[in-house]
Design a protein around this motif. Structure first.
Motif, PDB file in Angstrom:
ATOM      1  N   CYS A 168       0.803  -1.220   0.000  1.00  0.00           N
ATOM      2  CA  CYS A 168       0.000   0.000   0.000  1.00  0.00           C
ATOM      3  C   CYS A 168       0.832   1.264   0.000  1.00  0.00           C
ATOM      4  O   CYS A 168       0.569   2.206  -0.719  1.00  0.00           O
ATOM      5  N   GLU A 169       1.864   1.289   0.833  1.00  0.00           N
ATOM      6  CA  GLU A 169       2.643   2.525   0.949  1.00  0.00           C
ATOM      7  C   GLU A 169       3.708   2.617  -0.144  1.00  0.00           C
ATOM      8  O   GLU A 169       4.355   3.631  -0.288  1.00  0.00           O
ATOM      9  N   GLY A 170       3.889   1.512  -0.867  1.00  0.00           N
ATOM     10  CA  GLY A 170       4.861   1.540  -1.959  1.00  0.00           C
ATOM     11  C   GLY A 170       6.288   1.738  -1.496  1.00  0.00           C
ATOM     12  O   GLY A 170       7.156   2.111  -2.259  1.00  0.00           O
ATOM     13  N   PHE A 230       2.581  -3.977   9.893  1.00  0.00           N
ATOM     14  CA  PHE A 230       3.973  -4.429  10.013  1.00  0.00           C
ATOM     15  C   PHE A 230       4.861  -3.650   9.060  1.00  0.00           C
ATOM     16  O   PHE A 230       4.538  -3.521   7.888  1.00  0.00           O
ATOM     17  N   ARG A 231       5.960  -3.164   9.569  1.00  0.00           N
ATOM     18  CA  ARG A 231       6.886  -2.460   8.677  1.00  0.00           C
ATOM     19  C   ARG A 231       8.313  -2.869   8.984  1.00  0.00           C
ATOM     20  O   ARG A 231       8.781  -2.721  10.105  1.00  0.00           O
ATOM     21  N   ALA A 232       8.970  -3.369   7.950  1.00  0.00           N
ATOM     22  CA  ALA A 232      10.342  -3.848   8.125  1.00  0.00           C
ATOM     23  C   ALA A 232      11.325  -2.718   7.911  1.00  0.00           C
ATOM     24  O   ALA A 232      12.339  -2.884   7.246  1.00  0.00           O
ATOM     25  N   GLU A 233      11.005  -1.537   8.473  1.00  0.00           N
ATOM     26  CA  GLU A 233      11.942  -0.432   8.315  1.00  0.00           C
ATOM     27  C   GLU A 233      13.000  -0.570   9.396  1.00  0.00           C
ATOM     28  O   GLU A 233      12.693  -0.794  10.556  1.00  0.00           O
ATOM     29  N   ASN A 234      14.229  -0.457   8.976  1.00  0.00           N
ATOM     30  CA  ASN A 234      15.312  -0.691   9.924  1.00  0.00           C
ATOM     31  C   ASN A 234      15.639   0.589  10.677  1.00  0.00           C
ATOM     32  O   ASN A 234      16.775   1.023  10.732  1.00  0.00           O
ATOM     33  N   GLU A 243       6.086  -3.883  14.436  1.00  0.00           N
ATOM     34  CA  GLU A 243       4.682  -4.297  14.494  1.00  0.00           C
ATOM     35  C   GLU A 243       3.949  -3.269  15.336  1.00  0.00           C
ATOM     36  O   GLU A 243       4.316  -3.061  16.500  1.00  0.00           O
ATOM     37  N   PHE A 244       2.989  -2.590  14.751  1.00  0.00           N
ATOM     38  CA  PHE A 244       2.219  -1.612  15.519  1.00  0.00           C
ATOM     39  C   PHE A 244       0.766  -1.672  15.094  1.00  0.00           C
ATOM     40  O   PHE A 244       0.434  -2.267  14.083  1.00  0.00           O
ATOM     41  N   TRP A 245      -0.084  -1.069  15.905  1.00  0.00           N
ATOM     42  CA  TRP A 245      -1.518  -1.092  15.604  1.00  0.00           C
ATOM     43  C   TRP A 245      -1.921   0.231  14.984  1.00  0.00           C
ATOM     44  O   TRP A 245      -1.419   1.283  15.368  1.00  0.00           O
ATOM     45  N   GLY A 385       5.720  14.445  17.111  1.00  0.00           N
ATOM     46  CA  GLY A 385       5.784  14.733  15.680  1.00  0.00           C
ATOM     47  C   GLY A 385       4.572  14.109  15.020  1.00  0.00           C
ATOM     48  O   GLY A 385       3.459  14.203  15.545  1.00  0.00           O
ATOM     49  N   GLU A 386       4.787  13.408  13.892  1.00  0.00           N
ATOM     50  CA  GLU A 386       3.646  12.870  13.150  1.00  0.00           C
ATOM     51  C   GLU A 386       2.900  11.794  13.934  1.00  0.00           C
ATOM     52  O   GLU A 386       3.478  10.815  14.395  1.00  0.00           O
ATOM     53  N   ILE A 387       1.602  11.994  14.057  1.00  0.00           N
ATOM     54  CA  ILE A 387       0.785  10.994  14.733  1.00  0.00           C
ATOM     55  C   ILE A 387      -0.270  10.424  13.787  1.00  0.00           C
ATOM     56  O   ILE A 387      -0.709   9.297  13.921  1.00  0.00           O
ATOM     57  N   PHE A 431      -7.572   8.414   6.866  1.00  0.00           N
ATOM     58  CA  PHE A 431      -6.262   8.625   7.488  1.00  0.00           C
ATOM     59  C   PHE A 431      -5.871   7.426   8.341  1.00  0.00           C
ATOM     60  O   PHE A 431      -6.680   6.524   8.583  1.00  0.00           O
ATOM     61  N   GLY A 432      -4.622   7.404   8.767  1.00  0.00           N
ATOM     62  CA  GLY A 432      -4.130   6.355   9.655  1.00  0.00           C
ATOM     63  C   GLY A 432      -3.542   6.974  10.911  1.00  0.00           C
ATOM     64  O   GLY A 432      -2.731   7.897  10.837  1.00  0.00           O
ATOM     65  N   LEU A 433      -4.000   6.480  12.049  1.00  0.00           N
ATOM     66  CA  LEU A 433      -3.451   6.928  13.338  1.00  0.00           C
ATOM     67  C   LEU A 433      -2.655   5.788  13.934  1.00  0.00           C
ATOM     68  O   LEU A 433      -3.168   4.673  14.085  1.00  0.00           O
ATOM     69  N   GLY A 434      -1.396   6.037  14.277  1.00  0.00           N
ATOM     70  CA  GLY A 434      -0.582   5.017  14.931  1.00  0.00           C
ATOM     71  C   GLY A 434      -0.984   4.905  16.391  1.00  0.00           C
ATOM     72  O   GLY A 434      -0.845   5.856  17.148  1.00  0.00           O
ATOM     73  N   PHE A 435      -1.472   3.733  16.752  1.00  0.00           N
ATOM     74  CA  PHE A 435      -2.029   3.564  18.105  1.00  0.00           C
ATOM     75  C   PHE A 435      -0.960   3.777  19.185  1.00  0.00           C
ATOM     76  O   PHE A 435      -1.179   4.466  20.175  1.00  0.00           O
ATOM     77  N   GLU A 436       0.220   3.205  19.002  1.00  0.00           N
ATOM     78  CA  GLU A 436       1.259   3.333  20.021  1.00  0.00           C
ATOM     79  C   GLU A 436       1.768   4.766  20.127  1.00  0.00           C
ATOM     80  O   GLU A 436       2.235   5.184  21.177  1.00  0.00           O
ATOM     81  N   ARG A 437       1.671   5.521  19.019  1.00  0.00           N
ATOM     82  CA  ARG A 437       2.110   6.928  19.109  1.00  0.00           C
ATOM     83  C   ARG A 437       1.144   7.719  19.977  1.00  0.00           C
ATOM     84  O   ARG A 437       1.550   8.626  20.695  1.00  0.00           O
ATOM     85  N   ILE A 438      -0.126   7.375  19.946  1.00  0.00           N
ATOM     86  CA  ILE A 438      -1.059   8.119  20.793  1.00  0.00           C
ATOM     87  C   ILE A 438      -0.901   7.669  22.250  1.00  0.00           C
ATOM     88  O   ILE A 438      -1.026   8.478  23.172  1.00  0.00           O
TER      89      ILE A 438
HETATM   90  P1  ATP Z   1       6.967   8.196   9.911  1.00  0.00           P
HETATM   91  O1  ATP Z   1       7.258   9.294   8.910  1.00  0.00           O
HETATM   92  O2  ATP Z   1       6.832   8.705  11.311  1.00  0.00           O
HETATM   93  O3  ATP Z   1       7.881   7.023   9.785  1.00  0.00           O
HETATM   94  P2  ATP Z   1       4.999   7.304   8.062  1.00  0.00           P
HETATM   95  O4  ATP Z   1       4.766   8.556   7.327  1.00  0.00           O
HETATM   96  O5  ATP Z   1       5.855   6.241   7.484  1.00  0.00           O
HETATM   97  O6  ATP Z   1       5.536   7.636   9.550  1.00  0.00           O
HETATM   98  P3  ATP Z   1       2.266   6.490   7.617  1.00  0.00           P
HETATM   99  O7  ATP Z   1       2.528   5.537   6.521  1.00  0.00           O
HETATM  100  O8  ATP Z   1       1.707   7.817   7.295  1.00  0.00           O
HETATM  101  O9  ATP Z   1       3.612   6.651   8.481  1.00  0.00           O
HETATM  102  O10 ATP Z   1       1.404   5.734   8.751  1.00  0.00           O
HETATM  103  C1  ATP Z   1       0.332   6.345   9.470  1.00  0.00           C
HETATM  104  C2  ATP Z   1       0.657   6.471  10.942  1.00  0.00           C
HETATM  105  O11 ATP Z   1       1.109   5.241  11.488  1.00  0.00           O
HETATM  106  C3  ATP Z   1       1.766   7.432  11.253  1.00  0.00           C
HETATM  107  O12 ATP Z   1       1.284   8.754  11.272  1.00  0.00           O
HETATM  108  C4  ATP Z   1       2.240   6.973  12.598  1.00  0.00           C
HETATM  109  O13 ATP Z   1       1.383   7.440  13.623  1.00  0.00           O
HETATM  110  C5  ATP Z   1       2.063   5.478  12.517  1.00  0.00           C
HETATM  111  N1  ATP Z   1       3.313   4.772  12.201  1.00  0.00           N
HETATM  112  C6  ATP Z   1       3.917   4.678  11.007  1.00  0.00           C
HETATM  113  N2  ATP Z   1       5.016   3.905  11.054  1.00  0.00           N
HETATM  114  C7  ATP Z   1       5.101   3.478  12.338  1.00  0.00           C
HETATM  115  C8  ATP Z   1       6.012   2.617  13.025  1.00  0.00           C
HETATM  116  N3  ATP Z   1       7.033   2.040  12.405  1.00  0.00           N
HETATM  117  N4  ATP Z   1       5.789   2.390  14.342  1.00  0.00           N
HETATM  118  C9  ATP Z   1       4.741   2.950  14.968  1.00  0.00           C
HETATM  119  N5  ATP Z   1       3.845   3.758  14.386  1.00  0.00           N
HETATM  120  C10 ATP Z   1       4.018   4.030  13.074  1.00  0.00           C
END
Ligand code: ATP
Ligand code: MN
Length: 463
Positions: A168-170, A230-234, A243-245, A385-387, A431-438
């Motif tokens: 999805c995020e490409g 799930f995001r395999a960003e290092n 792994e986040f909700w 920052g970004e939530i 939109f997407g809200l990162g649960f752990e960020r909140i």
């Molecule tokens: P960031 O720039 O902070 O890495 P992103 O732009 O990659 O985030 P989005 O794809 O816009 O993130 O995802 C929507 C929301 O999911 C983000 O605003 C953030 O709250 C949350 N999020 C994204 N990546 C993560 C992660 N690796 N761990 C926890 N929360 C995340």
């Protein structure tokens, strides 16, 4: 006799009532007169129940020395007004039973304070600490609040798949899912034939439920997902988990302004929910974790968010005179330091940045007429920052197909997504809200790894 949760005893118990409580010992103090004070906690509240146990309570003498921090007990007793400070009632035990001991020499959670790094190594025990008890309760209030917010506004809760074949995020930061025996394949061939794999093609864990949520939004109306992604960003940061909700609402007939309004209302609703439903836990976070957290949460709950176009934000940053580690330039993604400068120092409140350069945003965001920007919006809050990241979606078939090619995606792979534009397309947003960020925002915790029960990060998936 039924068990009463300690939170209930503390809030509503009346002197003279008899209750049964169960839980874990926080402390035991012995008096010279032969009775003991036990502070028992069952996780239902920050505060424990003070229990007075007289030496003549049946069986007490035999177990007395085993009642140490961490031991588990069942007690029955009568409530009385507490002469001590800090609690309304206490219990005078008439019955005591020891379930399990916790050897004082080996039980890791003694009364002293432990570092959060150490507690991560004992993630199976950390829920028993004050801090993690409070985080867990607040996480629960937020979960319930999320459903309440959407349910009372007519949104349908939908479940989107965890295993997916689209990115999805490409961004290509996906965990692969396979049943192939990779070790064997590596020995006998150089190429992997994914036709032989379980799904007959390459599959991964999802990074977002958005594309599937759009399908439902364009059929049943306003809906939302709330599930693991799930995001395999290092990235070893204090704000990223593997792994986040994520909560992802999707709304037909919403433009970007409607989307921003909903995001603001949503965050403010959640701030009010924790202030109202967890005052003791919030006070604890403010006293012991981060002394600005109450003020910040209250301010977010009450102040209208500032809305700023990305281009204006870049101008503010470049003329700020502030030294940043990463360069500020139109066309670059904002780094956390830039986001935090804008929300903490410049505007001093939550802000929504919108109309980002198209080159740094995914294919599905609606293109503006200027040919340079897309209808994206990010909500930025102090300390985090970004939530939230969101956008108005591209509803025009031809524009969307072009954008996919521009992002090196094959439109054929997304034929079903494109069908939403081919048949009865509508303007829509989400939109997407990162649960752990909140959770991190409202608890004041420094590290997102302490905002989820069992964190997954690079090189770490224990428990
Ligand atoms: P960031 O720039 O902070 O890495 P992103 O732009 O990659 O985030 P989005 O794809 O816009 O993130 O995802 C929507 C929301 O999911 C983000 O605003 C953030 O709250 C949350 N999020 C994204 N990546 C993560 C992660 N690796 N761990 C926890 N929360 C995340
Ligand atoms: Mn984002």
């Amino acid at each position: 006799m039924k068990r009463t949760r300690i939170a209930h005893v503390l809030a509503e118990g009346q002197p003279g009532e008899t209750h049964q409580v169960c839980g874990w010992v926080r402390t035991r103090r012995d008096s010279k007169q032969g009775f003991s004070f036990i502070e028992l906690n069952d996780g239902s509240s920050m505060q424990g129940l003070q229990i007075v146990v007289d030496a003549d309570v049946p069986g007490f003498e035999e177990i007395h020395k085993l009642i140490t921090t961490g031991a588990s007990l069942r007690l029955v007793g009568k409530l009385q007004e507490s002469p001590g400070k800090g609690q309304r009632v206490e219990m005078v035990a008439s019955e005591i039973e020891l379930y399990g001991t916790a050897d004082a020499d080996t039980y890791p959670l003694q009364k002293k304070r432990h570092s959060f790094e150490f507690l991560r190594e004992i993630a199976h025990l950390r829920p028993r600490t004050n801090t993690f008890g409070a985080i867990t309760r607040v996480r629960n209030i937020l979960s319930a609040g999320i459903h309440e917010f959407f349910q009372t506004r007519g949104f349908q809760y939908i479940q989107t798949p965890v295993i997916t074949t689209s990115d999805c995020e490409g961004a290509g930061e996906m965990f692969q899912v396979t049943t192939l025996n990779l070790e064997r394949i590596a020995q006998i061939q150089t190429e992997i034939d994914f036709n032989q794999d379980f799904f007959g093609r390459k599959a991964s864990l999802t990074v977002s439920g958005q594309l599937e949520a759009e399908i439902f939004a364009c059929a049943i109306g306003e809906c939302y997902t709330f599930g693991p992604t799930f995001r395999a960003e290092n990235s070893n940061t204090t704000r990223h988990l593997a792994e986040f909700w994520m909560i992802e609402p999707e709304m037909p007939f919403y433009d970007l302004n409607d989307n921003m309004e909903l995001a603001e209302e949503f965050i403010q609703f959640l701030m009010k929910a924790v202030l109202e439903k967890a005052p003791d836990d919030m006070q604890f976070f403010n006293d012991r974790i981060e002394n600005t957290v109450l003020e910040t949460v209250k301010q977010i709950a009450e102040t209208p968010f500032e809305r700023v176009p990305y281009t204006e934000a870049i101008e503010i940053l470049t003329s700020s005179g502030e030294k940043f580690e990463y360069p500020v330039k139109w066309g670059n993604d904002l780094q956390s330091e830039h986001e935090r400068f804008l929300t903490e120092k410049h505007f001093k409140k939550p802000i929504i940045l919108f109309d980002y350069p198209r080159t740094i945003k995914p294919f599905y965001m609606r293109c503006n007429d200027d040919g340079k920007t897309v209808r994206a919006m990010d909500v930025l809050v102090p300390r985090i920052g970004e939530i939230i990241g969101g956008s108005q979606r591209e509803e025009r078939l031809d524009v969307l197909e072009n954008r996919m090619r521009e992002c090196d995606l094959n439109p054929d792979d997304y034929w079903w997504y494109l069908d939403l534009r081919r048949f009865g397309t509508v303007p829509h947003s989400g939109f997407g809200l990162g649960f752990e960020r909140i959770v991190q925002l409202v608890t004041g915790m420094q590290n997102i790894r302490d905002c989820i029960p069992f964190p997954r990060t690079p090189k770490n998936a224990a428990f």
